[in-house]
Design an enzyme around this catalytic site. Structure first.
Site, PDB file in Angstrom:
ATOM      1  N   SER A  49       0.810  -1.221   0.000  1.00  0.00           N
ATOM      2  CA  SER A  49       0.000   0.000   0.000  1.00  0.00           C
ATOM      3  C   SER A  49       0.842   1.269   0.000  1.00  0.00           C
ATOM      4  CB  SER A  49      -0.910   0.018   1.222  1.00  0.00           C
ATOM      5  OG  SER A  49      -1.786  -1.072   1.186  1.00  0.00           O
ATOM      6  N   GLU A  74      -3.225 -14.852  -0.410  1.00  0.00           N
ATOM      7  CA  GLU A  74      -3.442 -14.213   0.884  1.00  0.00           C
ATOM      8  C   GLU A  74      -4.899 -14.355   1.320  1.00  0.00           C
ATOM      9  OE1 GLU A  74      -2.480  -9.912   2.944  1.00  0.00           O
ATOM     10  OE2 GLU A  74      -2.678 -10.029   0.794  1.00  0.00           O
ATOM     11  N   ASN A 132     -13.114  -5.709   2.546  1.00  0.00           N
ATOM     12  CA  ASN A 132     -14.266  -6.576   2.293  1.00  0.00           C
ATOM     13  C   ASN A 132     -15.209  -5.973   1.261  1.00  0.00           C
ATOM     14  OD1 ASN A 132     -13.123  -8.280   4.093  1.00  0.00           O
ATOM     15  ND2 ASN A 132     -14.881  -8.425   5.461  1.00  0.00           N
TER      16      ASN A 132
END
Lengths: 381, 327
Positions: free
Chosen positions: A128, A244, A362
């Protein structure tokens, strides 16, 4: 259809159980998100490796046992049931190693994997950036060609384990003129102690430096540390994040063990009249079993030669929500003691809160499920 | 270990699915709700001919032996198609008589049950007081808490369920005493576990049907100039619905493999909740049209809640899970 393990798998389970019973530290190690805990966990990795339990699914030449996913899942069940320490090497083992097996040269594998397996080199992930979280393809940190390699510049953030780790892996923009944002990216490995790297630890919600910000100023990376072809970084990274979200980051064994501890807690502290809380304990038991069985079904698909693609997003949303619900139930059972930061459930609860955020939020996972598994039209994010 | 259905198991479910898809099930459901059992019974004859109920009876009495995995796979398809009638109860009655091992009773009832020609309904200890579709069943069995298996002489007037295709009646007391004692109690306990398992399977199929119809609708229905399925809020609800169903399926398989009461309760809890959540999502995303009985969607929508609660409500199932765990 059956759920019976072969005698070979059961023998493997027994061997793992015996070794763990003899070697798991009697008192829990300090948190791996502290300097002292990081060092203690590194020693634990070395001990695991010395008995070839660190990376059981890897080929033997790299310190593994060359076992299949069924053995690995059984090992994880035993590992977590034994109350063994969290894995400080997990970024390397679960994220970088699968990428190396799929995309690296033989030289890279021989150089990188053994020290990863032994805990001598601990890896941090550097995906990130401050302006590139879910929209990872928008990242701007760059790698510029130089004699014999590349010069990295820019900033990475929320880099797990980077506060105390040795090396990191991530993707960098090598062709700013590429027509699409996910093109022109390159996957590479770099040294966190190289000249030009500044590591600024970031305290997570409980103040422990579980991740860090990385400032990179013309950090040299030799060509030998580029994984795959330059410009192919996105494709390579996506195969890693699939791992992952899928099986490897959260083995069902971890949740089975946590649900067992929750049932014990209910047994000791639960008020029989509190059926609402009792129901949540039952849900934790059922959820762990559902996740275990879902994983076994996927493992069976692997064994039958199928590939698991967008289905891994189902996993990710499931376990991350489950993890929080389970830990919240534990805190509710503890009552006034739940607030104590040194309690057995406090740090795991803090850790669980990150689940819906990392490895692709999510919200992004649900978009993937809706578009790729249900066939709904693409829309604006 | 291979935790996937075999080719044969998948083929059987596929055959049943094709057969039901080629039948006009909604018309049979609507007729059943109006008290006309004829189209429903024709439908029964067709799916029973696949050997479905024979999977719940022993080989000596026209059955195939007890095959819970295959049967559960079949019941997912019954749920997907939304078939009416005491399907779970007929299978559970066959299991009860198979487990009881009373040769005379088995000979008398099992061949008809295994062939699906004499639908049965039943009440068991731990189940609800009402017998489902007693007016359409050939036999009405009751098992008392004291372990008396009787053939009830009749039932009270049928009462309408939230799902009009489920008709509920209280069995009349008395009737022919078929057997009594601990063997009946044990067989009834097994039959109740099977009823719970097969209801879980029906829930999963019902939920899948609701999701599939809602996904299709979300692709077609446009608002603000775009298909509603492109909206993130809509997508996320559908994604969550899929997650619920996908994690219920392996629990159902494991329950069918072991028939362990804790596993069966876990499967029923999860499939029931997933189906009900699918119904609520279907209702919300269809909007006002989903709140009408004209749309065939209503046939599944109204089933989801009663199936979630039949043969073990979520609360009863959670208690059973924890009871098994703490034992």
């Amino acid at each position: 259809m059956d759920l019976n393990h072969s005698a070979d798998v059961e023998a493997f389970r027994a061997e793992a159980r015996d070794w763990l019973a003899a070697h798991v530290p009697a008192t829990p190690l300090p948190s791996l998100e502290t300097r002292e805990g990081f060092a203690a966990h590194r020693e634990w990795e070395a001990l695991l490796h010395s008995a070839r339990w660190a990376v059981v699914s890897w080929p033997e030449e790299y310190g593994g046992r060359g076992v299949d996913i069924e053995h690995w899942l059984v090992f994880e069940e035993e590992y977590w049931a034994a109350g063994a320490p969290g894995r400080v090497s997990q970024n390397g083992i679960n994220l970088l190693a699968p990428t190396l097996f799929d995309h690296a040269t033989g030289e890279q594998r021989a150089r990188v994997l053994p020290s990863m397996a032994s805990g001598r080199t601990i890896w941090a992930q550097a995906w990130s950036e401050p302006e590139s979280g879910s929209d990872l393809a928008s990242l701007t940190s760059r790698a510029v060609r130089t004699e014999g390699g590349w010069l990295l510049s820019g900033q990475k953030t929320w880099s797990s384990r980077a506060a105390f780790a040795d090396r990191a892996f991530g993707i960098f923009r090598t062709d700013p003129d590429a027509p699409k944002p996910h093109q022109g990216l390159t996957y590479l490995m770099f040294d966190l102690r190289a000249p030009g790297v500044t590591v600024r630890p970031i305290g997570r919600l409980d103040g422990k430096p579980a991740f860090a910000e990385l400032f990179l100023d013309e950090v040299f990376v030799p060509d030998a540390d580029v994984i795959g072809e330059p410009g192919q970084g996105w494709r390579i990274a996506m195969s890693t994040t699939g791992n992952e979200r899928g099986l490897t980051l959260r083995a069902p064994g971890r949740f089975l063990a946590a649900a067992d501890r929750l049932v014990d807690l209910w047994h000791n502290l639960g008020n029989p009249a509190d059926t609402a809380l009792r129901d949540r304990v039952a849900d934790a038991v059922v959820g762990a079993r559902a996740y275990q069985l879902f994983t076994w079904a996927n493992a069976s698909r692997f064994a039958a030669g199928e590939t698991i693609g967008a289905e891994s997003s189902l996993n990710k949303v499931f376990w991350s929500r489950y993890d929080i619900a389970l830990h919240e139930s534990a805190l509710d059972l503890l009552g006034p003691d739940a607030e104590l930061a040194d309690g057995e459930w406090a740090e795991p609860w803090i850790f669980s809160l990150a689940g819906p955020i990392y490895a692709g939020t999510n919200e992004i996972q649900r978009d993937i499920i809706a578009e790729r598994l249900l066939g709904l039209p693409k829309g604006r994010r | 270990m291979r935790f996937l259905p075999s080719e044969e198991q998948s083929d059987f479910a596929r055959t049943l699915r094709g057969l039901l898809a080629a039948s006009d099930v909604p018309a049979a459901v609507r007729a059943w709700g109006a008290g006309d059992h004829a189209p429903g019974k024709e439908l029964w004859a067709r799916f029973a001919a696949t050997g479905l109920f024979a999977l719940a009876a022993d080989e000596a009495h026209e059955g195939m032996g007890l095959m819970p995995l295959e049967l559960a796979g079949g019941f997912v398809e019954l749920g997907r198609a939304g078939v009416p009638g005491p399907v779970v109860e007929t299978a559970a009655a066959a299991v009860l008589l198979t487990r009881l091992g009373d040769e005379a009773l088995a000979k008398r009832f099992l061949p008809g049950l295994a062939a699906g020609e004499t639908p049965a309904t039943l009440t068991l200890p731990g189940g609800g007081p009402y017998a489902l579709d007693a007016d359409a069943a050939t036999h009405l069995f009751t098992v008392s808490p004291a372990g008396e298996l009787r053939l009830a002489p009749g039932a009270g007037p049928p009462r309408t369920s939230i799902d009009p295709a489920r008709r509920l009646a209280l069995p009349d007391g008395g009737g022919e005493l078929l057997a009594a004692g601990p063997a009946v109690t044990a067989a009834a306990r097994d039959a109740a576990d099977w009823a719970r398992l097969l209801t879980a399977a029906q829930c999963l199929g019902t939920g899948e049907a609701l999701l599939a119809r809602t996904v299709e609708y979300a692709k077609q229905r446009t608002q603000f100039g775009t298909a509603i399925g492109a909206f993130q809020a809509v997508k996320h609800r559908l994604a969550d619905t899929l997650i619920g169903l996908e994690f219920a399926r392996p629990l159902l398989w494991a329950a069918a493999l072991s028939l362990d009461p804790g596993e069966v309760a876990a499967a029923k809890l999860t499939a029931g909740e997933a189906a009900y959540a699918a119904a609520m999502t279907a209702l919300q995303l269809h909007g006002a049209v989903g709140y009408t009985e004209e749309l065939d969607l209503s046939l599944w929508l109204r089933k989801a809640r009663p199936l979630r609660d039949a043969w073990g409500s979520p609360s009863q199932c959670r208690a059973a899970v924890l009871q098994e765990r703490l034992r």
